[in-house]
Design a protein around this motif. Structure first.
Motif, mmCIF file in Angstrom:
data_model
loop_
_atom_site.group_PDB
_atom_site.id
_atom_site.type_symbol
_atom_site.label_atom_id
_atom_site.label_comp_id
_atom_site.label_asym_id
_atom_site.label_seq_id
_atom_site.Cartn_x
_atom_site.Cartn_y
_atom_site.Cartn_z
ATOM 1 N N UNK A 25 24.405 54.405 42.734
ATOM 2 C CA UNK A 25 25.068 53.125 42.496
ATOM 3 C C UNK A 25 26.363 53.326 41.712
ATOM 4 N N UNK A 26 27.425 52.669 42.174
ATOM 5 C CA UNK A 26 28.723 52.793 41.513
ATOM 6 C C UNK A 26 29.164 51.495 40.845
ATOM 7 N N UNK A 27 28.976 50.353 41.540
ATOM 8 C CA UNK A 27 29.499 49.096 41.005
ATOM 9 C C UNK A 27 28.821 47.923 41.702
ATOM 10 N N UNK A 28 28.863 46.781 41.027
ATOM 11 C CA UNK A 28 28.355 45.536 41.590
ATOM 12 C C UNK A 28 29.245 44.397 41.106
ATOM 13 N N UNK A 29 29.402 43.375 41.940
ATOM 14 C CA UNK A 29 30.226 42.227 41.565
ATOM 15 C C UNK A 29 30.966 41.689 42.774
ATOM 16 N N UNK A 30 32.145 41.160 42.530
ATOM 17 C CA UNK A 30 32.960 40.600 43.606
ATOM 18 C C UNK A 30 33.805 41.700 44.253
ATOM 19 N N UNK A 31 33.726 41.797 45.570
ATOM 20 C CA UNK A 31 34.580 42.699 46.343
ATOM 21 C C UNK A 31 35.903 41.988 46.584
ATOM 22 N N UNK A 32 37.002 42.639 46.248
ATOM 23 C CA UNK A 32 38.336 42.090 46.511
ATOM 24 C C UNK A 32 39.078 43.033 47.439
ATOM 25 N N UNK A 33 39.661 42.480 48.490
ATOM 26 C CA UNK A 33 40.540 43.230 49.381
ATOM 27 C C UNK A 33 41.946 42.724 49.115
ATOM 28 N N UNK A 34 42.827 43.627 48.705
ATOM 29 C CA UNK A 34 44.170 43.261 48.277
ATOM 30 C C UNK A 34 45.233 43.954 49.108
ATOM 31 N N UNK A 35 46.341 43.261 49.300
ATOM 32 C CA UNK A 35 47.518 43.869 49.918
ATOM 33 C C UNK A 35 48.585 43.946 48.832
ATOM 34 N N UNK A 36 49.164 45.114 48.671
ATOM 35 C CA UNK A 36 50.228 45.309 47.694
ATOM 36 C C UNK A 36 51.539 45.330 48.461
ATOM 37 N N UNK A 37 52.486 44.533 47.988
ATOM 38 C CA UNK A 37 53.752 44.447 48.705
ATOM 39 C C UNK A 37 54.918 44.362 47.735
ATOM 40 N N UNK A 38 56.093 44.643 48.262
ATOM 41 C CA UNK A 38 57.339 44.480 47.540
ATOM 42 C C UNK A 38 58.213 43.604 48.420
ATOM 43 N N UNK A 39 58.437 42.374 47.998
ATOM 44 C CA UNK A 39 59.152 41.437 48.850
ATOM 45 C C UNK A 39 58.338 41.184 50.109
ATOM 46 N N UNK A 40 58.963 41.359 51.275
ATOM 47 C CA UNK A 40 58.269 41.176 52.549
ATOM 48 C C UNK A 40 57.658 42.467 53.080
ATOM 49 N N UNK A 41 57.813 43.559 52.345
ATOM 50 C CA UNK A 41 57.328 44.860 52.799
ATOM 51 C C UNK A 41 55.930 45.142 52.255
ATOM 52 N N UNK A 42 54.991 45.362 53.162
ATOM 53 C CA UNK A 42 53.631 45.717 52.758
ATOM 54 C C UNK A 42 53.602 47.194 52.390
ATOM 55 N N UNK A 43 53.130 47.509 51.184
ATOM 56 C CA UNK A 43 53.104 48.885 50.713
ATOM 57 C C UNK A 43 51.747 49.545 50.914
#
Length: 181
Positions: free
Chosen positions: A42-60
């Protein structure tokens, strides 16, 4: 008329918009395990979040985050749906002097209830596939707490390595060929 070629300068970097995060999906009640051949950790439990990191309109980049653990969501990540509440992720590990041919790293994700939106996000950002695990239906029905989730991932570990590892090795081999030209 052609003018002088412009090159990026430090002031251009300074004017770039700062990185920001977009929440692609948040799923409550998730558990994450590190899966190997003989057991799960077991590593972790809780809320899973999927995030996109971007700079302006550019997805990084895109990442998955559960507690203190995060991993990339990219085409070189094998994401395998085993049943409506169980997903396996296989990540290629870079070679090193100590281990020139490392095995992929396998995570097992257990959701407290299915969320069909997860499939769409994983399909957009990873090498996503669906594989049914023989006998998983009986295991899935019994997963109610951490001990049962750990037992699930321990029972299906050989399948996770077979499905995710094969995809991860294929991805790594393809990337190697691309890098070699």
């Amino acid at each position: 008329e052609i003018g002088p070629a412009s090159s990026p300068t430090a002031s251009d970097d300074y004017n770039a918009p700062p990185p920001s995060e977009d929440v692609l999906l948040r799923v409550p009640g998730a558990r994450l395990h590190l899966v190997d051949r003989s057991r799960s950790h077991p590593l972790a439990a809780g809320d899973l979040s999927l995030l996109r990191i971007r700079s302006g309109d550019t997805s990084l980049a895109a990442i998955a985050l559960l507690g203190p653990v995060q991993w990339p969501l990219a085409r070189d990540v094998a994401a395998v749906k085993l049943d409506p509440c169980h997903y396996a992720f296989s990540l290629t590990v870079p070679a090193s002097a100590d281990d020139p041919s490392p095995d992929p790293l396998h995570y097992g994700l257990t959701l407290s209830r299915p969320d069909v939106r997860l499939d769409g996000v994983l399909a957009a950002y990873t090498s996503f596939s669906v594989h049914a695990v023989v006998g998983a239906g009986q295991l899935e029905a019994r997963v109610r707490d951490e001990a049962e989730a750990a037992a699930y991932w321990t029972a299906v570990a050989p399948n996770v390595e077979a499905y995710g590892g094969a995809v991860a090795r294929t991805i790594a081999t393809g990337a190697e060929h691309l890098a070699k030209g």
